[in-house]
Design a protein around this motif. Sequence first.
Motif, short mmCIF file in Angstrom:
data_model
loop_
_atom_site.label_atom_id
_atom_site.label_comp_id
_atom_site.label_asym_id
_atom_site.label_seq_id
_atom_site.Cartn_x
_atom_site.Cartn_y
_atom_site.Cartn_z
N TYR A 10 0.67 -3.18 -9.61
CA TYR A 10 0.87 -3.17 -11.06
C TYR A 10 0.06 -4.28 -11.72
O TYR A 10 -0.07 -5.37 -11.16
CB TYR A 10 2.36 -3.38 -11.41
CG TYR A 10 3.19 -2.13 -11.25
CD1 TYR A 10 3.28 -1.21 -12.28
CD2 TYR A 10 3.88 -1.88 -10.08
CE1 TYR A 10 4.04 -0.06 -12.16
CE2 TYR A 10 4.65 -0.73 -9.94
CZ TYR A 10 4.72 0.17 -10.98
OH TYR A 10 5.49 1.30 -10.85
N VAL A 11 -0.45 -4.00 -12.91
CA VAL A 11 -1.13 -5.00 -13.73
C VAL A 11 -0.42 -5.08 -15.07
O VAL A 11 0.18 -4.10 -15.53
CB VAL A 11 -2.63 -4.69 -13.92
CG1 VAL A 11 -3.38 -4.73 -12.60
CG2 VAL A 11 -2.83 -3.35 -14.60
N LYS A 12 -0.47 -6.25 -15.70
CA LYS A 12 0.18 -6.45 -16.99
C LYS A 12 -0.67 -5.85 -18.10
O LYS A 12 -1.89 -5.81 -18.02
CB LYS A 12 0.39 -7.94 -17.26
CG LYS A 12 1.39 -8.58 -16.34
CD LYS A 12 1.55 -10.06 -16.66
CE LYS A 12 2.53 -10.69 -15.69
NZ LYS A 12 2.69 -12.14 -15.95
N GLY A 13 0.02 -5.38 -19.13
CA GLY A 13 -0.67 -4.82 -20.28
C GLY A 13 0.26 -4.72 -21.47
O GLY A 13 1.40 -5.17 -21.43
N VAL A 14 -0.25 -4.12 -22.52
CA VAL A 14 0.56 -3.80 -23.70
C VAL A 14 0.29 -2.35 -24.06
O VAL A 14 -0.76 -1.80 -23.76
CB VAL A 14 0.27 -4.73 -24.90
CG1 VAL A 14 0.73 -6.15 -24.62
CG2 VAL A 14 -1.18 -4.68 -25.30
N MET A 15 1.28 -1.75 -24.71
CA MET A 15 1.17 -0.36 -25.12
C MET A 15 1.45 -0.28 -26.61
O MET A 15 2.44 -0.84 -27.10
CB MET A 15 2.19 0.48 -24.34
CG MET A 15 2.19 1.93 -24.70
SD MET A 15 3.35 2.90 -23.68
CE MET A 15 4.91 2.43 -24.40
N GLN A 16 0.59 0.40 -27.34
CA GLN A 16 0.78 0.61 -28.77
C GLN A 16 1.69 1.82 -28.97
O GLN A 16 1.43 2.89 -28.44
CB GLN A 16 -0.56 0.87 -29.46
CG GLN A 16 -0.46 1.18 -30.94
CD GLN A 16 -0.03 -0.03 -31.75
OE1 GLN A 16 -0.57 -1.11 -31.58
NE2 GLN A 16 0.95 0.15 -32.61
N THR A 17 2.78 1.63 -29.70
CA THR A 17 3.69 2.73 -30.04
C THR A 17 3.86 2.75 -31.55
O THR A 17 3.36 1.86 -32.25
CB THR A 17 5.07 2.54 -29.37
OG1 THR A 17 5.75 1.45 -30.01
CG2 THR A 17 4.95 2.29 -27.88
N ASP A 18 4.60 3.72 -32.04
CA ASP A 18 4.87 3.77 -33.48
C ASP A 18 5.74 2.59 -33.94
O ASP A 18 5.85 2.34 -35.13
CB ASP A 18 5.51 5.10 -33.88
CG ASP A 18 6.79 5.41 -33.12
OD1 ASP A 18 7.08 4.73 -32.11
OD2 ASP A 18 7.50 6.33 -33.54
N LYS A 19 6.34 1.85 -33.00
CA LYS A 19 7.15 0.68 -33.33
C LYS A 19 6.44 -0.62 -32.98
O LYS A 19 7.06 -1.66 -32.85
CB LYS A 19 8.50 0.77 -32.62
CG LYS A 19 9.32 1.95 -33.10
CD LYS A 19 10.67 2.01 -32.44
CE LYS A 19 11.41 3.21 -33.00
NZ LYS A 19 12.64 3.49 -32.35
N GLY A 20 5.14 -0.57 -32.77
CA GLY A 20 4.37 -1.77 -32.48
C GLY A 20 4.00 -1.87 -31.01
O GLY A 20 4.10 -0.91 -30.25
N LEU A 21 3.57 -3.07 -30.61
CA LEU A 21 3.15 -3.31 -29.24
C LEU A 21 4.34 -3.57 -28.33
O LEU A 21 5.28 -4.26 -28.71
CB LEU A 21 2.20 -4.51 -29.18
CG LEU A 21 0.85 -4.34 -29.88
CD1 LEU A 21 0.07 -5.65 -29.85
CD2 LEU A 21 0.05 -3.21 -29.26
N LYS A 22 4.30 -3.03 -27.13
CA LYS A 22 5.33 -3.27 -26.11
C LYS A 22 4.65 -3.77 -24.85
O LYS A 22 3.61 -3.24 -24.44
CB LYS A 22 6.07 -1.97 -25.78
CG LYS A 22 6.92 -1.42 -26.92
CD LYS A 22 7.65 -0.17 -26.45
CE LYS A 22 8.54 0.37 -27.53
NZ LYS A 22 9.76 -0.37 -27.71
N LYS A 23 5.25 -4.80 -24.24
CA LYS A 23 4.73 -5.29 -22.96
C LYS A 23 5.04 -4.27 -21.88
O LYS A 23 6.14 -3.72 -21.83
CB LYS A 23 5.37 -6.63 -22.60
CG LYS A 23 4.93 -7.77 -23.47
CD LYS A 23 5.58 -9.06 -23.01
CE LYS A 23 5.13 -10.22 -23.87
NZ LYS A 23 5.72 -11.49 -23.42
#
Length: 181
Positions: A10-23
């Motif tokens: 696994y690598v760390k990242g962020v995901m863009q959703t309709d509620k903003g960024l999520k780790k």
Amino acid sequence: SNLPYSGKKYVKGVMQTDKGLKKIKLRYRGDHIWHWGRHKKSMRVKTNKKNMYLGMKKFNLIAPKQDHMLGTVLGYKLAELFELITPKSKLVNVNINGKRKGVHVLVEQIEELTLRNNSKIPGDIFSGDLISTDKVKGVSNNVFNHPGLWKKIAINNHYNKEQFASLSKLTRLINAPASNE
């Protein structure tokens, strides 16, 4: 760098959703070359309890094997109509580091949380897979002939974790001639 072996980390990242960024954490997934051997790769995404996405802690972004991508999503929608517990699923457009990776099928990773989200706790979830790395030499890949080779991925704590009586009965009924039972 060395798929499929390097894809399990696994690598760390962020995901863009309709509620903003999520780790998130993500990795490649699948033990078949069609998941990781082409330009469009399948991935597993993990969130934490504070950053769940649509009530999920784990989900897969699956690069479809065949052209009829809708079949997976429509199959799950049909199962919902029959009031069966199904993983959440939908088609999503994936971009990574600003580069378009195309449409993938988002499918919830079935786990105990799936039961909780469907008010079915306590309960067992069994997983059967007898292809690729899960293949057993000399055994057909029809999992419904081999209930002892399935794994429990969610455990009803009212029973011994090794108990497979319900799965054994189901597979016996599936393989039996039609009857009222």
